[in-house]
Motif scaffolding. Structure first.
Motif, PDB file in Angstrom:
ATOM      1  N   ARG A 178     -72.658  -3.003  22.294  1.00  0.00           N
ATOM      2  CA  ARG A 178     -72.393  -1.656  21.775  1.00  0.00           C
ATOM      3  C   ARG A 178     -71.100  -1.719  20.990  1.00  0.00           C
ATOM      4  O   ARG A 178     -70.091  -2.196  21.471  1.00  0.00           O
ATOM      5  CB  ARG A 178     -72.289  -0.646  22.903  1.00  0.00           C
TER       6      ARG A 178
ATOM      7  N   LYS B 150     -67.152   3.149  18.331  1.00  0.00           N
ATOM      8  CA  LYS B 150     -67.301   4.099  17.241  1.00  0.00           C
ATOM      9  C   LYS B 150     -65.951   4.320  16.578  1.00  0.00           C
ATOM     10  O   LYS B 150     -64.942   4.513  17.243  1.00  0.00           O
ATOM     11  CB  LYS B 150     -67.852   5.415  17.765  1.00  0.00           C
TER      12      LYS B 150
ATOM     13  N   PRO C 109     -65.330   8.801  17.150  1.00  0.00           N
ATOM     14  CA  PRO C 109     -66.204   9.272  18.225  1.00  0.00           C
ATOM     15  C   PRO C 109     -66.521  10.766  18.149  1.00  0.00           C
ATOM     16  O   PRO C 109     -67.549  11.204  18.650  1.00  0.00           O
ATOM     17  CB  PRO C 109     -65.418   8.959  19.500  1.00  0.00           C
ATOM     18  N   GLN C 110     -65.670  11.542  17.499  1.00  0.00           N
ATOM     19  CA  GLN C 110     -65.878  12.982  17.411  1.00  0.00           C
ATOM     20  C   GLN C 110     -67.094  13.335  16.559  1.00  0.00           C
ATOM     21  O   GLN C 110     -67.598  14.451  16.619  1.00  0.00           O
ATOM     22  CB  GLN C 110     -64.638  13.684  16.836  1.00  0.00           C
ATOM     23  N   CYS C 111     -67.577  12.411  15.743  1.00  0.00           N
ATOM     24  CA  CYS C 111     -68.698  12.706  14.858  1.00  0.00           C
ATOM     25  C   CYS C 111     -70.042  12.567  15.561  1.00  0.00           C
ATOM     26  O   CYS C 111     -71.073  12.904  14.991  1.00  0.00           O
ATOM     27  CB  CYS C 111     -68.656  11.825  13.615  1.00  0.00           C
ATOM     28  N   ASP C 112     -70.055  12.095  16.782  1.00  0.00           N
ATOM     29  CA  ASP C 112     -71.300  11.835  17.495  1.00  0.00           C
ATOM     30  C   ASP C 112     -72.188  13.073  17.578  1.00  0.00           C
ATOM     31  O   ASP C 112     -73.392  12.997  17.342  1.00  0.00           O
ATOM     32  CB  ASP C 112     -71.003  11.294  18.891  1.00  0.00           C
ATOM     33  N   GLN C 113     -71.619  14.225  17.879  1.00  0.00           N
ATOM     34  CA  GLN C 113     -72.401  15.449  18.005  1.00  0.00           C
ATOM     35  C   GLN C 113     -73.014  15.845  16.656  1.00  0.00           C
ATOM     36  O   GLN C 113     -74.172  16.243  16.596  1.00  0.00           O
ATOM     37  CB  GLN C 113     -71.546  16.589  18.549  1.00  0.00           C
TER      38      GLN C 113
ATOM     39  N   ILE D 213     -73.785  13.824  14.166  1.00  0.00           N
ATOM     40  CA  ILE D 213     -74.842  12.855  13.865  1.00  0.00           C
ATOM     41  C   ILE D 213     -76.104  13.186  14.663  1.00  0.00           C
ATOM     42  O   ILE D 213     -77.219  13.136  14.133  1.00  0.00           O
ATOM     43  CB  ILE D 213     -74.382  11.409  14.160  1.00  0.00           C
ATOM     44  N   GLN D 214     -75.933  13.538  15.936  1.00  0.00           N
ATOM     45  CA  GLN D 214     -77.087  13.916  16.753  1.00  0.00           C
ATOM     46  C   GLN D 214     -77.789  15.136  16.165  1.00  0.00           C
ATOM     47  O   GLN D 214     -79.019  15.198  16.118  1.00  0.00           O
ATOM     48  CB  GLN D 214     -76.659  14.199  18.202  1.00  0.00           C
TER      49      GLN D 214
END
Length: 94
Positions: A5, A8, A11-15, A17-18
């Protein structure tokens, strides 16, 4: 093959992107099944089975997608990220 893995960068962009993932799948006519049957699995195992591992206890299952469908979703996300970066770069040059 080892499952690596990557860390990132943002990491704040994860939501975001989802959210894009589901919007794009909807635009392309690709449905994603909600399954509570995977709720008892740990995050690592759910990831191997195609679950996204959410805090709500419900897992999204993407394992039924063809490689073409998954690639279309991922490719569209990439196109949007590039377009967004180009727009931001153009604005900073002005």
């Amino acid at each position: 093959m080892a499952n690596r893995r990557r860390a990132k960068l943002v990491p704040q962009c994860d939501q975001a992107i989802q959210q894009w993932k589901y919007e794009i799948a909807n635009e392309l006519g690709i449905g994603v099944a909600q399954s509570s049957s995977m709720a008892g699995l740990n995050y690592e195992m759910a990831g191997e089975l195609g679950g996204a591992g959410g805090s709500s206890g419900r897992q999204e299952y993407w394992g039924f997608l063809t490689a073409r469908e998954a690639g279309a979703v991922g490719g569209t996300i990439t196109k949007r990220l590039i377009a967004q970066a180009e727009t931001e770069a153009a604005q900073t040059l002005l």
